[in-house]
Design an enzyme around this catalytic site. Structure first.
Site, PDB file in Angstrom:
ATOM      1  N   CYS A   1       2.648   1.961   3.187  1.00  0.00           N
ATOM      2  CA  CYS A   1       3.697   0.992   3.476  1.00  0.00           C
ATOM      3  C   CYS A   1       5.001   1.386   2.770  1.00  0.00           C
ATOM      4  O   CYS A   1       6.080   1.331   3.350  1.00  0.00           O
ATOM      5  CB  CYS A   1       3.283  -0.410   3.022  1.00  0.00           C
ATOM      6  SG  CYS A   1       1.662  -0.917   3.613  1.00  0.00           S
TER       7      CYS A   1
ATOM      8  N   CYS B   1       0.844  -1.188   0.000  1.00  0.00           N
ATOM      9  CA  CYS B   1       0.000   0.000   0.000  1.00  0.00           C
ATOM     10  C   CYS B   1       0.887   1.248   0.000  1.00  0.00           C
ATOM     11  O   CYS B   1       2.079   1.169   0.306  1.00  0.00           O
ATOM     12  CB  CYS B   1      -0.928   0.020   1.206  1.00  0.00           C
ATOM     13  SG  CYS B   1      -0.089   0.096   2.792  1.00  0.00           S
TER      14      CYS B   1
END
Lengths: 77, 349
Positions: A13, A10
């Site tokens: 992340c 993501c």
């Protein structure tokens, strides 16, 4: 020191990985950085929210993006 | 200057502590006098023609934009502080061993309060399954979390009043509870990917950090920066569209397509809304314009709920852990619930 970023790709992340790399570079701490994307391995740490940050096998943050200053403190730089 | 600010990190937190509390009364004051202020600006200073459509559009835009932003900032800040008391780990602990129906009620309620992002749906789902929380209860959580959204709640409250906001929150909660319960009754365990059950989740013990109230204020502040920076463009665009429709589209233009006489408008709205994904902020000002032109409340709410509650990106993420039949069941049960709510509203009003 072993640092692992847990996340399944993501945006947050990836941002965490960048911030960690920057923190390591700026503090000059000797660390091996790993970005764990496999869900089975992520679950092995028991976290339920990503991204999570693991330092030497210990989960130090989950479900949020710690600031650069906080990460520096965590890695003891 | 840059150097000084880097070393002043410690002080920055202290400043953040009281600034929000000084700003809240100021925001309330602006909110109260906003309408008079905008009227004075539009009719007094700019001296625009009172009967022109363009004036109406400009007035609508100038009034609604600051109003929505003030409400949004205050509520997101407060919700950010409240959420700092919750976490998925605590929620899981609270749900462990709860009987089916009570579990659904709790999961749906906690779904509203627990900080959750769709991108974490997989670890959360597995985490819940691991600790023996029934699938139906897990789904109640997964349905409520996106469906009842603080941004939508704020916008409904600001633009349509507290009754609509309350109806949205309570029916959304009801849909999450009942849908989860129905899914639980359908015995869908076999439609979860096998490997999910094989995962041995570690025992997660995050070092307990002392969370001070300053940290919570900080969390509220972060939430405001995060959310407002993400949604402001949609809100401005949405209000602009609303303003345009407000000024120009003839009254009751929408009534024939989205009014309550057209019964098929509810299923149609849901059908269009399910695959669409927009954040709540972008869609509500458009709804306002639709409603003003004769679309019925039930149809409009059903459309909004299906857009923010169910979405293609979420299904793609969930597909990694659950099989197609369960995805279909999930969508059908929730969509049916939304349609019932839509019909109910159209029938009541």
């Amino acid at each position: 020191m072993k640092i692992a970023i847990l996340g399944m790709g993501c945006a947050t992340c990836n941002k965490l990985e960048d911030t960690v790399r920057l923190a390591v570079k700026e503090t000059g701490v000797d660390a091996q950085i790993d970005h764990v994307k496999d869900i089975k391995q992520i679950m092995a740490y028991g976290v339920m929210t990503t991204p999570a940050l693991v330092i030497d096998g210990k989960v130090v943050a989950a479900g949020k993006l710690p600031s650069l200053a906080d990460i520096k403190k965590m890695i003891g730089g | 200057m840059a150097e000084c600010c880097k070393t002043d990190k410690g002080d920055k937190k202290k400043i953040n502590y009281y600034i929000p509390f000084l700003l809240i009364p100021l925001a309330v004051l602006i909110y109260i006098f906003l309408e008079q202020g905008v009227d004075f600006l539009v009719y007094g200073i700019l001296n625009l023609d009172k009967n022109s459509h363009l004036t109406e559009s400009i007035r609508f835009f100038l009034y609604d934009t600051p109003k929505v932003f003030i409400l949004l900032t205050v509520i997101v800040f407060v919700v950010g502080i409240i959420r700092s008391y919750f976490s998925p780990e605590k929620t899981r602990k609270a749900l462990e061993g709860k009987p089916l129906f009570a579990g659904n009620v709790m999961a749906a309620s906690l779904g509203i309060l627990t900080p959750f992002c769709t991108c974490s749906a997989i670890p959360l789902f597995i985490g819940f399954v691991e600790s023996g929380i029934p699938l139906g209860v897990t789904f109640s959580f997964l349905i409520a979390a996106p469906m009842i959204n603080e941004v939508a709640l704020v916008l409904l409250f600001g633009l349509f009043g507290w009754k609509t906001a309350l109806l949205y929150a309570s029916t959304g909660l009801l849909i999450a509870i009942v849908s989860g319960w129905v899914i639980g009754k359908l015995k869908v365990e076999r439609f979860v990917e096998e490997w999910v059950y094989e995962i041995k989740a570690g025992d997660f013990q995050m070092a307990e950090q002392k969370v001070t109230f300053t940290d919570r204020i900080q969390a509220g502040h972060t939430a405001v920066v995060d959310i407002v920076s993400k949604v402001w463009i949609y809100i401005v665009a949405g209000i602009a569209v609303g303003a345009a429709v407000h000024g120009y589209v003839p009254e009751n233009f929408m009534a024939s397509i989205m009014g309550k006489e057209a019964w098929w408008s509810v299923p149609l709205a849901v059908l269009i809304g399910v695959p669409l994904y927009s954040n709540a902020a972008g869609i509500i000002p458009i709804l306002q314009a639709l409603l003003e032109k004769g679309a019925s409340l039930g149809t409009a709410l059903a459309f909004m709920m299906s857009v923010i509650g169910l979405s293609l990106p979420e299904m793609i993420i969930l597909r990694k852990i659950i099989k197609i039949p369960l995805i279909v069941i999930f969508i059908s049960v929730v969509a049916t619930g939304i349609m019932i709510v839509g019909f109910l509203f159209n029938w009541i009003y």
